[in-house]
Each structure stands twice: as structure tokens, then as C-alpha cells.
Enzyme design. Structure first.
Site, PDB file in Angstrom:
ATOM      1  N   LYS A  64      22.072 127.293  -6.912  1.00  0.00           N
ATOM      2  CA  LYS A  64      23.179 127.147  -7.872  1.00  0.00           C
ATOM      3  C   LYS A  64      24.494 126.848  -7.169  1.00  0.00           C
ATOM      4  O   LYS A  64      25.392 126.268  -7.760  1.00  0.00           O
ATOM      5  CB  LYS A  64      23.277 128.349  -8.816  1.00  0.00           C
ATOM      6  CG  LYS A  64      23.389 129.705  -8.199  1.00  0.00           C
ATOM      7  CD  LYS A  64      23.538 130.751  -9.321  1.00  0.00           C
ATOM      8  CE  LYS A  64      22.601 131.920  -9.126  1.00  0.00           C
ATOM      9  NZ  LYS A  64      22.813 132.652  -7.880  1.00  0.00           N
ATOM     10  N   LYS A  95      16.186 123.872  -0.476  1.00  0.00           N
ATOM     11  CA  LYS A  95      15.856 124.463  -1.769  1.00  0.00           C
ATOM     12  C   LYS A  95      16.945 124.156  -2.792  1.00  0.00           C
ATOM     13  O   LYS A  95      18.084 123.904  -2.439  1.00  0.00           O
ATOM     14  CB  LYS A  95      15.616 125.971  -1.640  1.00  0.00           C
ATOM     15  CG  LYS A  95      16.839 126.843  -1.711  1.00  0.00           C
ATOM     16  CD  LYS A  95      16.439 128.299  -1.868  1.00  0.00           C
ATOM     17  CE  LYS A  95      17.667 129.158  -2.128  1.00  0.00           C
ATOM     18  NZ  LYS A  95      18.190 129.045  -3.497  1.00  0.00           N
ATOM     19  N   LYS A 108      23.774 129.584   5.323  1.00  0.00           N
ATOM     20  CA  LYS A 108      25.000 129.594   4.525  1.00  0.00           C
ATOM     21  C   LYS A 108      26.240 129.458   5.401  1.00  0.00           C
ATOM     22  O   LYS A 108      27.226 128.845   5.001  1.00  0.00           O
ATOM     23  CB  LYS A 108      25.091 130.872   3.675  1.00  0.00           C
ATOM     24  CG  LYS A 108      24.109 130.842   2.506  1.00  0.00           C
ATOM     25  CD  LYS A 108      24.419 131.911   1.478  1.00  0.00           C
ATOM     26  CE  LYS A 108      23.372 131.926   0.387  1.00  0.00           C
ATOM     27  NZ  LYS A 108      23.711 131.204  -0.815  1.00  0.00           N
TER      28      LYS A 108
HETATM   29  P1  ATP Z   1      23.124 130.803  -4.193  1.00  0.00           P
HETATM   30  O1  ATP Z   1      23.151 129.349  -3.879  1.00  0.00           O
HETATM   31  O2  ATP Z   1      24.462 131.326  -4.613  1.00  0.00           O
HETATM   32  O3  ATP Z   1      22.501 131.651  -3.107  1.00  0.00           O
HETATM   33  P2  ATP Z   1      20.625 130.800  -5.632  1.00  0.00           P
HETATM   34  O4  ATP Z   1      20.310 129.701  -6.570  1.00  0.00           O
HETATM   35  O5  ATP Z   1      19.970 130.809  -4.295  1.00  0.00           O
HETATM   36  O6  ATP Z   1      22.201 130.931  -5.505  1.00  0.00           O
HETATM   37  P3  ATP Z   1      20.297 133.676  -5.885  1.00  0.00           P
HETATM   38  O7  ATP Z   1      21.162 134.459  -6.799  1.00  0.00           O
HETATM   39  O8  ATP Z   1      20.609 133.688  -4.422  1.00  0.00           O
HETATM   40  O9  ATP Z   1      20.258 132.164  -6.407  1.00  0.00           O
HETATM   41  O10 ATP Z   1      18.782 134.130  -6.062  1.00  0.00           O
HETATM   42  C1  ATP Z   1      18.322 134.698  -7.285  1.00  0.00           C
HETATM   43  C2  ATP Z   1      16.803 134.655  -7.333  1.00  0.00           C
HETATM   44  O11 ATP Z   1      16.366 133.296  -7.532  1.00  0.00           O
HETATM   45  C3  ATP Z   1      16.105 135.117  -6.041  1.00  0.00           C
HETATM   46  O12 ATP Z   1      14.923 135.822  -6.397  1.00  0.00           O
HETATM   47  C4  ATP Z   1      15.749 133.830  -5.347  1.00  0.00           C
HETATM   48  O13 ATP Z   1      14.648 133.968  -4.467  1.00  0.00           O
HETATM   49  C5  ATP Z   1      15.410 132.952  -6.534  1.00  0.00           C
HETATM   50  N1  ATP Z   1      15.607 131.545  -6.210  1.00  0.00           N
HETATM   51  C6  ATP Z   1      16.775 130.957  -5.869  1.00  0.00           C
HETATM   52  N2  ATP Z   1      16.589 129.651  -5.657  1.00  0.00           N
HETATM   53  C7  ATP Z   1      15.273 129.406  -5.844  1.00  0.00           C
HETATM   54  C8  ATP Z   1      14.458 128.241  -5.762  1.00  0.00           C
HETATM   55  N3  ATP Z   1      14.987 127.082  -5.427  1.00  0.00           N
HETATM   56  N4  ATP Z   1      13.140 128.360  -6.028  1.00  0.00           N
HETATM   57  C9  ATP Z   1      12.585 129.542  -6.384  1.00  0.00           C
HETATM   58  N5  ATP Z   1      13.299 130.682  -6.469  1.00  0.00           N
HETATM   59  C10 ATP Z   1      14.630 130.622  -6.211  1.00  0.00           C
HETATM   60 MG    MG Z   2      20.487 132.312  -2.883  1.00  0.00          MG
END
Ligand code: ATP
Ligand code: MG
Length: 339
Positions: free
Chosen positions: A204, A201, A118
Site C-alpha cells: 500500500k 511485492k 524499507k
Molecule cells: P506497507 O507498504 O505500509 O508495509 P503493506 O501493504 O505491506 O503496507 P502491511 O500493513 O505491512 O501492508 O501488512 C498487513 C498484512 O498484509 C500482513 O499480514 C502482510 O503480510 C500482508 N501483506 C502485505 N502485502 C502483501 C502482499 N503483497 N501479498 C500478500 N500479503 C500481503
Molecule cells: Mg508491509
């Protein structure tokens, strides 16, 4: 020490840092619902204090927090069966995080790959909160003596750090107060990949909307994004072996498997030899079938923000009833005077 003195309890959280993605749905929320439906004691959180480790517009944060809450509810989290709340309403999270900042070592934080990813080259300019994030996450989990944390693959390292923090606290203070929590990373979609780059990955907070499926995307948008998803020219293979070295192809098969509650190997049995012109539209149709009812319910819930706020406030009250005595006991163990 044995973990058996702790009864099974699940904790997990999602940041209100943007709209929910298919990665959040398949890797997290859908699996949370399974835990709840198995009758496990579950606590689910909208982790707003984690979201502000990077800049969030104050005028937009409440809406994003409600959207994540609506995502949980629309996907099947029942606020009577599970506890659902936003983190900042339970001040004990931040207080336990401070104690854990004094337990965790700088060297441990330096190994965290999420911070490196990040922060990129600009780590000196990132917030101290982003660096200390895993310590707050350990507090989120251990404040409830949670024994199991279902997460996506990307959060494995942070849950392992949570175990290290619990073990060091227990060792330093000569206690067995905190459980050694297990990360639970299962199913075919533990790491849903970016649709334009199979080495990253889906997130969001990612830069381009085309790299992710949002839970609220309409049918045309979902079809367009899958159509434009990067793949290779080969047809689908017969076995999983044939998906090695084909991350983009593997990703789409895994998504199909997770959406249809089957294994990726079973999906290949149906689609072996199919080209992308056949598989991508089938995948889009399945995604729309599964996501559209959830998205519709999310929109209905978001039309009544006051009701979402009431649900979160009730959840926070129930969460605090568990958290407050655990924080009080921690303070006492550390030697902090409480009047
Ligand atoms: P950000 O980009 O702000 O970090 P994010 O999409 O990674 O957002 P988080 O809020 O960090 O979402 O994670 C919430 C949950 O979703 C966690 O359990 C994380 O492991 C899961 N998660 C996030 N992205 C993925 C993905 N691409 N595949 C599977 N699980 C995911
Ligand atoms: Mg995340």
C-alpha cells in the site's frame, strides 16, 4: 516446553499506512475471515503505532485508520465474534515492546529484511522505531498469548523473531510464560506481487498507484491496471511447472486462484493455452465481482466515522481485559515494583 498449555488464539494486524490493496485482502483479511468463521478466538488490530515508524500526516492518519477498520468490517470481520481495535488505544502494546527491546538482540534486528528493504541506502536517517518494529510486533502478538498469526509471506521473518523473543524471555526468566507462536502462511496468494515489477511485492505504501489494485478501485480502474500489468508474450501453460521463471504470469494466476477459492493448478486447467487478451479481462471481471461489494460496504461504513470509532473503542476495552494481566505478570516476572 510444550505449546499445548496455550489455547488456540489468532492475532494479526494491518498498518494504516495507505489504502488497502488486493495483497492485504488476499494475503491477510480474507484469511482472517476464514479463521473467524471456523470459530477461533481472534484478535485483529489496526496497528497505528507501526504506521508512524515512517512519517504519517497527523491530519490523515485517523482517516487511514478508519479505512483499515472499514476494510476489516466490510470483508466480514464481525466485531462481536472477533476483537477489533486500533493498537494505540491499548497502551500495554508499547509497554511490552519496551521489555522486548531489552530481550531482543541488536544482531537479530540487523538480519531483518523488511528494514533493509524499507530503509534502502538511507538507513542512518530512518527512525529508530522502524528498526525496532519487530519488537513491537512481538509485543502485539505475545500480549494476548496468541498461538497463530496468519500473515503474508513478507511477515514470516518477523513472526519467527517473535518466537525467538518468547523463547529468550522464557529462558532468561526461567518461565514458560509466552507461547512459541506459529506463523500461518497458506493459500495461493501469500505474496501478491507488484503489477509492474514481478520481483517486488504489492504494497500500500508503494510509489505508483498502477502497481497495485486498491480495495476501493472502481471497475474501470481495476480493468485498466490489469490490462497494463506487466506480463510476458507466452500463453498460459498447462501446469504449474510452466510458470517457473515467469513471476508476472504466476502472480496473475495466483490472484485469480485466490479470488475464486481454487488452486492455481485448477485455474491453469481452465485457461491452458489462453493468451493475456483473454485471461486479463476475465481476471478483471472476477476481481470486480469480488471487490465491488466490499468496496461499497467500506464506503458506507466510512460515511459514519463516529460509529467506526465506537467499534474500535469497544474492541480496545475487550483487548485490554486480556492484555493488562499479561503485562502485569510480565512486569512482576522482570522484577518491576507495581504499587
Ligand atoms: P506497507 O507498504 O505500509 O508495509 P503493506 O501493504 O505491506 O503496507 P502491511 O500493513 O505491512 O501492508 O501488512 C498487513 C498484512 O498484509 C500482513 O499480514 C502482510 O503480510 C500482508 N501483506 C502485505 N502485502 C502483501 C502482499 N503483497 N501479498 C500478500 N500479503 C500481503
Ligand atoms: Mg508491509
Amino acid at each position: 516446553m510444550s505449546d499445548s498449555q496455550f489455547s488456540t488464539r489468532v492475532f494479526s494486524g494491518i498498518k494504516p499506512s495507505g489504502g488497502l490493496t488486493l495483497g492485504n485482502y488476499l494475503g491477510a483479511i480474507k484469511r482472517f475471515v476464514d479463521w473467524q468463521e471456523r470459530g477461533t478466538d481472534c484478535i485483529f488490530c489496526v496497528v497505528d503505532l507501526h504506521a508512524i515508524t515512517v512519517w504519517q500526516e497527523p491530519s490523515e492518519l485517523p482517516g487511514m485508520t478508519r479505512e483499515v477498520a472499514a476494510g476489516y468490517l466490510a470483508a466480514g470481520i464481525d466485531p462481536e465474534k472477533s476483537i477489533l481495535f486500533n493498537q494505540s488505544q491499548v497502551h500495554e502494546h508499547a509497554e511490552l515492546a519496551w521489555i522486548f527491546n531489552c530481550v531482543a538482540r541488536v544482531g537479530w534486528m540487523n538480519r531483518m529484511t523488511q528494514f533493509k528493504e524499507k530503509a534502502g541506502k538511507n538507513s542512518e536517517k530512518e527512525s529508530l522505531g522502524l528498526y525496532a518494529y519487530p519488537s513491537l510486533m512481538a509485543a502485539d502478538i505475545l500480549l494476548y498469548h496468541a498461538t497463530h498469526v496468519p500473515v503474508g509471506e513478507d511477515q514470516k521473518q518477523h513472526v519467527e523473531l517473535t518466537r525467538d523473543i518468547a523463547a529468550k524471555f522464557n529462558h532468561d526468566y526461567g518461565t514458560e510464560f509466552f507461547p512459541l507462536t506459529e506463523p500461518v502462511i497458506d493459500g495461493p496468494a501469500t505474496r501478491v506481487m507488484n503489477l509492474r515489477d514481478g520481483s517486488k511485492k504489492m504494497s500500500k505504501s508503494g510509489q505508483s498507484d498502477m502497481e497495485r489494485i486498491n480495495m476501493t478501485d472502481d471497475a474501470d480502474t481495476i480493468a485498466k491496471k490489469f490490462k497494463k500489468a506487466r506480463t510476458d508474450p507466452e500463453p498460459l501453460p498447462e501446469t504449474m511447472e510452466g510458470l517457473k521463471e515467469r513471476p508476472e504470469a504466476r502472480n496473475l494466476v495466483d490472484i485469480y486462484a485466490s479470488l475464486s477459492d481454487r488452486s492455481s493448478a485448477e485455474v491453469l486447467r481452465d485457461y491452458a493455452g489462453a493468451g493475456w487478451g483473454q485471461f486479463k479481462p476475465a481476471l478483471a471481471e472476477l476481481a470486480v465481482e469480488k471487490l465491488a461489494p466490499v468496496a461499497e460496504e467500506m464506503r458506507r461504513l466510512m460515511d459514519d466515522p463516529a460509529e467506526i470509532d465506537r467499534t474500535l473503542a469497544r474492541g480496545a476495552e475487550r483487548a485490554r481485559a486480556i492484555a493488562a494481566p499479561i503485562l502485569a505478570k510480565t512486569y512482576e516476572t522482570v522484577g518491576l515494583i507495581r504499587g
